[in-house]
Motif scaffolding. Structure first.
Motif, mmCIF file in Angstrom:
data_model
loop_
_atom_site.group_PDB
_atom_site.id
_atom_site.type_symbol
_atom_site.label_atom_id
_atom_site.label_comp_id
_atom_site.label_asym_id
_atom_site.label_seq_id
_atom_site.Cartn_x
_atom_site.Cartn_y
_atom_site.Cartn_z
ATOM 1 N N LEU A 122 64.606 45.702 9.917
ATOM 2 C CA LEU A 122 64.076 46.730 10.824
ATOM 3 C C LEU A 122 63.497 46.101 12.082
ATOM 4 C CD1 LEU A 122 62.359 49.124 8.261
ATOM 5 C CD2 LEU A 122 64.467 49.543 9.542
ATOM 6 N N GLU A 123 62.822 44.967 11.922
ATOM 7 C CA GLU A 123 62.254 44.299 13.085
ATOM 8 C C GLU A 123 63.357 43.738 13.989
ATOM 9 O OE1 GLU A 123 59.349 42.939 15.671
ATOM 10 O OE2 GLU A 123 59.245 44.363 14.003
ATOM 11 N N GLU A 124 64.351 43.131 13.371
ATOM 12 C CA GLU A 124 65.474 42.612 14.157
ATOM 13 C C GLU A 124 66.222 43.731 14.865
ATOM 14 O OE1 GLU A 124 69.349 39.652 13.560
ATOM 15 O OE2 GLU A 124 68.268 40.443 11.821
ATOM 16 N N LEU A 125 66.410 44.847 14.163
ATOM 17 C CA LEU A 125 67.069 45.998 14.773
ATOM 18 C C LEU A 125 66.281 46.515 15.967
ATOM 19 C CD1 LEU A 125 69.258 48.193 14.738
ATOM 20 C CD2 LEU A 125 67.804 49.468 13.138
ATOM 21 N N ARG A 126 64.975 46.555 15.829
ATOM 22 C CA ARG A 126 64.144 47.048 16.928
ATOM 23 C C ARG A 126 64.301 46.168 18.174
ATOM 24 N NH1 ARG A 126 59.495 45.839 19.139
ATOM 25 N NH2 ARG A 126 59.174 44.116 17.680
ATOM 26 N N LYS A 127 64.241 44.845 17.972
ATOM 27 C CA LYS A 127 64.371 43.931 19.113
ATOM 28 C C LYS A 127 65.761 44.008 19.741
ATOM 29 C CE LYS A 127 60.969 40.576 17.432
ATOM 30 N NZ LYS A 127 60.747 39.187 16.980
ATOM 31 N N LEU A 128 66.786 44.037 18.896
ATOM 32 C CA LEU A 128 68.157 44.102 19.424
ATOM 33 C C LEU A 128 68.400 45.407 20.161
ATOM 34 C CD1 LEU A 128 70.169 42.580 16.428
ATOM 35 C CD2 LEU A 128 69.630 41.490 18.608
ATOM 36 N N GLN A 129 67.888 46.492 19.638
ATOM 37 C CA GLN A 129 68.083 47.776 20.299
ATOM 38 C C GLN A 129 67.366 47.820 21.648
ATOM 39 O OE1 GLN A 129 66.907 50.662 17.289
ATOM 40 N NE2 GLN A 129 69.062 51.144 16.844
ATOM 41 N N GLU A 130 66.186 47.218 21.715
ATOM 42 C CA GLU A 130 65.483 47.167 23.003
ATOM 43 C C GLU A 130 66.286 46.372 24.025
ATOM 44 O OE1 GLU A 130 61.647 45.580 22.295
ATOM 45 O OE2 GLU A 130 60.847 47.405 21.345
ATOM 46 N N GLU A 131 66.811 45.217 23.604
ATOM 47 C CA GLU A 131 67.619 44.402 24.515
ATOM 48 C C GLU A 131 68.893 45.127 24.917
ATOM 49 O OE1 GLU A 131 69.605 39.898 24.656
ATOM 50 O OE2 GLU A 131 68.531 40.614 22.864
ATOM 51 N N GLU A 159 77.496 43.220 14.620
ATOM 52 C CA GLU A 159 78.222 43.952 15.654
ATOM 53 C C GLU A 159 77.316 44.254 16.842
ATOM 54 O OE1 GLU A 159 79.783 47.362 13.749
ATOM 55 O OE2 GLU A 159 81.332 46.269 12.628
ATOM 56 N N LEU A 160 76.065 44.579 16.554
ATOM 57 C CA LEU A 160 75.113 44.834 17.640
ATOM 58 C C LEU A 160 74.877 43.563 18.452
ATOM 59 C CD1 LEU A 160 73.142 46.617 19.128
ATOM 60 C CD2 LEU A 160 71.440 46.157 17.336
ATOM 61 N N LYS A 161 74.766 42.429 17.774
ATOM 62 C CA LYS A 161 74.602 41.159 18.489
ATOM 63 C C LYS A 161 75.825 40.867 19.374
ATOM 64 C CE LYS A 161 71.648 38.953 14.996
ATOM 65 N NZ LYS A 161 71.540 37.877 13.990
ATOM 66 N N GLU A 162 77.024 41.112 18.838
ATOM 67 C CA GLU A 162 78.239 40.897 19.628
ATOM 68 C C GLU A 162 78.300 41.840 20.823
ATOM 69 O OE1 GLU A 162 81.726 38.995 20.632
ATOM 70 O OE2 GLU A 162 80.251 38.474 19.084
ATOM 71 N N HIS A 163 77.864 43.064 20.612
ATOM 72 C CA HIS A 163 77.831 44.038 21.707
ATOM 73 C C HIS A 163 76.883 43.582 22.809
ATOM 74 C CE1 HIS A 163 76.496 47.813 23.708
ATOM 75 N NE2 HIS A 163 77.781 48.104 23.610
ATOM 76 N N ILE A 164 75.727 43.075 22.403
ATOM 77 C CA ILE A 164 74.760 42.577 23.387
ATOM 78 C C ILE A 164 75.333 41.376 24.132
ATOM 79 C CG2 ILE A 164 72.499 41.461 23.622
ATOM 80 C CD1 ILE A 164 71.536 43.235 21.313
ATOM 81 N N LYS A 165 76.054 40.512 23.420
ATOM 82 C CA LYS A 165 76.664 39.343 24.056
ATOM 83 C C LYS A 165 77.696 39.758 25.102
ATOM 84 C CE LYS A 165 79.234 35.136 22.920
ATOM 85 N NZ LYS A 165 79.867 34.356 21.825
ATOM 86 N N LEU A 166 78.520 40.732 24.752
ATOM 87 C CA LEU A 166 79.537 41.210 25.699
ATOM 88 C C LEU A 166 78.894 41.858 26.915
ATOM 89 C CD1 LEU A 166 82.161 42.755 23.242
ATOM 90 C CD2 LEU A 166 82.331 40.584 24.466
ATOM 91 N N GLN A 167 77.845 42.638 26.696
ATOM 92 C CA GLN A 167 77.178 43.289 27.819
ATOM 93 C C GLN A 167 76.482 42.270 28.710
ATOM 94 O OE1 GLN A 167 77.759 46.412 28.474
ATOM 95 N NE2 GLN A 167 78.961 46.489 26.588
ATOM 96 N N THR A 168 75.986 41.193 28.089
ATOM 97 C CA THR A 168 75.365 40.134 28.892
ATOM 98 C C THR A 168 76.398 39.453 29.788
ATOM 99 O OG1 THR A 168 73.751 39.750 27.112
ATOM 100 C CG2 THR A 168 73.984 38.036 28.779
ATOM 101 N N GLU A 169 77.584 39.184 29.239
ATOM 102 C CA GLU A 169 78.662 38.597 30.037
ATOM 103 C C GLU A 169 79.107 39.554 31.134
ATOM 104 O OE1 GLU A 169 79.891 35.582 29.938
ATOM 105 O OE2 GLU A 169 78.495 35.008 28.342
ATOM 106 N N GLU A 170 79.189 40.830 30.782
ATOM 107 C CA GLU A 170 79.574 41.830 31.781
ATOM 108 C C GLU A 170 78.559 41.881 32.912
ATOM 109 O OE1 GLU A 170 81.781 44.879 33.581
ATOM 110 O OE2 GLU A 170 82.283 43.473 31.965
ATOM 111 N N LYS A 171 77.291 41.772 32.565
ATOM 112 C CA LYS A 171 76.251 41.779 33.596
ATOM 113 C C LYS A 171 76.388 40.568 34.509
ATOM 114 C CE LYS A 171 71.248 41.709 34.218
ATOM 115 N NZ LYS A 171 69.923 41.678 33.556
ATOM 116 N N LYS A 172 76.666 39.389 33.919
ATOM 117 C CA LYS A 172 76.841 38.186 34.737
ATOM 118 C C LYS A 172 78.024 38.341 35.685
ATOM 119 C CE LYS A 172 74.875 34.908 31.394
ATOM 120 N NZ LYS A 172 75.155 33.738 30.528
#
Length: 565
Positions: A122-131, A159-172
């Motif tokens: 739950l804590e990891e989910l909260r942090k990942l969702q915020e990011e 999958e959420l971590k991978e999604h965040i990684k892709l969005q980070t690359e997209e932002k760059k």
């Protein structure tokens, strides 16, 4: 297999022994006191009740503990089942043969581990969702969806971590694109000499990069803005070049000194808008100067127009169509008409430049071919025995093949151009192939004319050299032979000369060996056959076919050519 004696059982046996000693001691005390049996029974009953109450309380407490442990086991099993389902884990199974306490402890430990894992997830989910939410808010994309109140599985977290990684690359990537577009837009605006005007330009140029929303729509808007500014820049450059061309034309027409031109041509680099203003001022100055020198300007324009007419192979009739060229009333309107005609001729020349260059190549080759044809028809060419006849003949044949190749290529290109433009391509007022056919025909006629002139000259020369009878008394006596011998060779020559003068001259006949035999080529054979034929070729194609037929036959060359061939 018999179970071994437990320590608790030994302790119970010792407890019973101890109680027996205790009861015996009580009995001894009572005996010493001399208590009656009734009193002794009462006291023993009291001891019994006391022991029974103690043991009963202890048994009740132990039973309560057992019930509590069993309830704990049931609750732990239920909670474990729920947590295992939430955490997407397999259901936990107890080992067989475990006691109640072991089951309770095992379930309690496992339950604690699952609770810890649940909290960590739950804590990891909260942090990942915020990011993820921050990234998606910047990029204006949909966050990764996990239902609210649902325990995420390990796969969902990955999958959420991978999604965040892709969005980070997209932002760059978007940030890099934005930075490049920003610098390019700023550079274009600086080149144009224009300040940012629209809100998008203000945000892109003057704003902070961190404040710009990196949405796909904003990126597209920046790309469109860049393209729009580049089109404006090209438009300004086109305008600037047009003004420069006009100024250059007026410089040439007004014969502005080179030093004065260099002051504008070598000015320091400045924004396009500033350069346009500078060149516009120069154009206005030259326009005023042009008005005061109308006649000289118009005369120079006519010279320029004549150059373009020559480049475009205009005939006299085509040139006469532009009547203002012959007008001597030098006015502003006449100047405007000449300017428009020059512009029209420039456009026409640029439109046909490639074909006109090819026509120029044909014209130059044709002039060389005509020169070699005239040399081939010159009777005095046989006096040169240095090998130039063979070189000239090879060059002539080479030019003839080149002309044929150029004519075929030009014919194909001109037909395609006429189909595309919807207008005929004229050369000195005629279609190109008709003009070429007329040139070949004129060459053939010129050769026939020269041949007839040589024939007439030969007949006149023979008639002039025919001898007549000698007048009477013209003979003289010869010199005595002894005197002739004294004068040696010189006297002998003079004697022979004198004798030959006395002898009647015979009629001079042209020997067959000295008769003029010009070099024959496929073109000459074609010309001869054409002159003997009663009908001339109707078209250029028939004319070319006749040349091709003659060029395939054996051709008789002069002796010099035969020796080298």
């Amino acid at each position: 297999m018999p179970r071994g004696t437990r320590k608790s059982e030994l302790l119970a046996s010792s407890l019973i022994t101890s109680m027996n000693h205790t009861f015996a001691r009580l009995m001894d005390i009572w005996d010493e006191l001399g208590l009656l049996e009734e009193k002794r029974m009462m006291r023993m009953e009291e001891v019994k009740h006391c022991v029974e109450r103690l043991l009963s309380r202890m048994i009740n407490e132990e039973m309560a503990m057992k019930d509590r442990i069993e309830r704990s086991i049931l609750n732990s099993k239920k909670e474990l089942e729920i947590l295992s389902h939430e955490l997407s884990l397999e259901e936990y199974k107890l080992d067989e043969g475990m006691t109640v306490l072991q089951m309770e402890k095992d379930l309690r430990v496992k339950l604690e581990l699952l609770r810890i894992e649940k909290n960590e997830r739950l804590e990891e989910l909260r942090k990942l969702q915020e990011e993820d939410q921050d990234l998606c808010s910047e990029l204006f994309v949909t966050p990764y969806y996990i239902p609210t109140g649902c325990m995420p599985s390990r796969e969902q977290l990955e999958e959420l971590k991978e999604h965040i990684k892709l969005q980070t690359e997209e932002k760059k990537q978007r940030m890099l694109i934005f930075s490049n577009l920003r610098s390019e837009i700023r550079h274009v605006l600086e080149e144009m000499g224009r300040e940012p005007q629209s809100d998008l330009e203000q945000d892109a140029i003057c704003g902070n990069e961190e404040d710009f929303t990196l949405t796909t729509e904003n990126i597209k808007a920046l790309k469109l803005l860049k393209e729009h500014l580049e089109l404006k820049k090209e438009s300004l450059l086109f305008t600037l070049n047009e003004i420069k061309e006009k100024v250059q034309v007026l410089w040439n027409r007004l014969q502005v000194p080179k030093e004065e031109q260099d002051t504008y041509l070598h000015t320091p680099k400045c924004p396009i808008s500033t350069a346009i203003k500078q060149w516009e001022n120069e154009l206005l100055r030259l326009e005023e100067l042009k008005k005061s020198n109308l006649k000289e300007v118009i005369l120079r324009i006519r010279e320029e127009l004549k150059v373009y007419w020559d480049k475009c192979f205009y005939s006299t009739e085509q040139r006469n169509v532009f009547a203002p060229y012959y007008d001597d009333d030098f006015t502003e309107e006449l100047l405007s008409q000449h300017d428009e005609e020059v512009v029209r001729m420039k456009r026409q020349y640029e439109k046909c430049k490639e074909m006109l260059d090819a026509v120029n190549k044909w014209e130059s080759s044709w002039e060389q071919f005509v020169i070699l044809e005239k040399k081939a028809s010159d009777p005095n060419r046989f006096s040169n025995r240095g090998g130039s006849l063979l070189k000239e003949e090879k060059e002539r044949m080479k030019l003839q093949k080149l002309l044929s190749k150029l004519e075929e290529e030009l014919k194909t290109r001109i037909e395609a151009w006429e189909a595309e433009q919807g207008s005929p391509f004229l050369l000195k007022g005629h279609r190109f192939m008709d003009y070429v056919a007329s040139q070949w025909e004129n060459l053939k006629l010129q050769k026939e004319k020269e041949k007839q002139e040589r024939t007439h000259k030969k007949e006149d020369s023979i008639a002039f050299k025919t001898p007549v009878k000698r007048p009477a008394g013209s003979c003289t006596q010869g010199t005595p032979s002894n005197k002739t011998r004294k004068l040696n060779g010189t006297t002998s020559i003079m004697s022979r000369t004198t004798v030959s003068a006395k002898t009647p001259l015979p009629t001079i006949k042209t020997p067959s060996k000295t008769k003029e035999t010009p070099v024959r080529t496929p073109l000459h054979d074609s010309n001869k056959q054409t002159s003997m034929s009663s009908s001339q070729p109707g078209t250029y194609s028939e004319f070319k076919e006749a040349i091709s037929r003659k060029s395939n036959k054996d051709v008789v060359f002069n002796s010099t050519v035969n020796e080298n061939l």
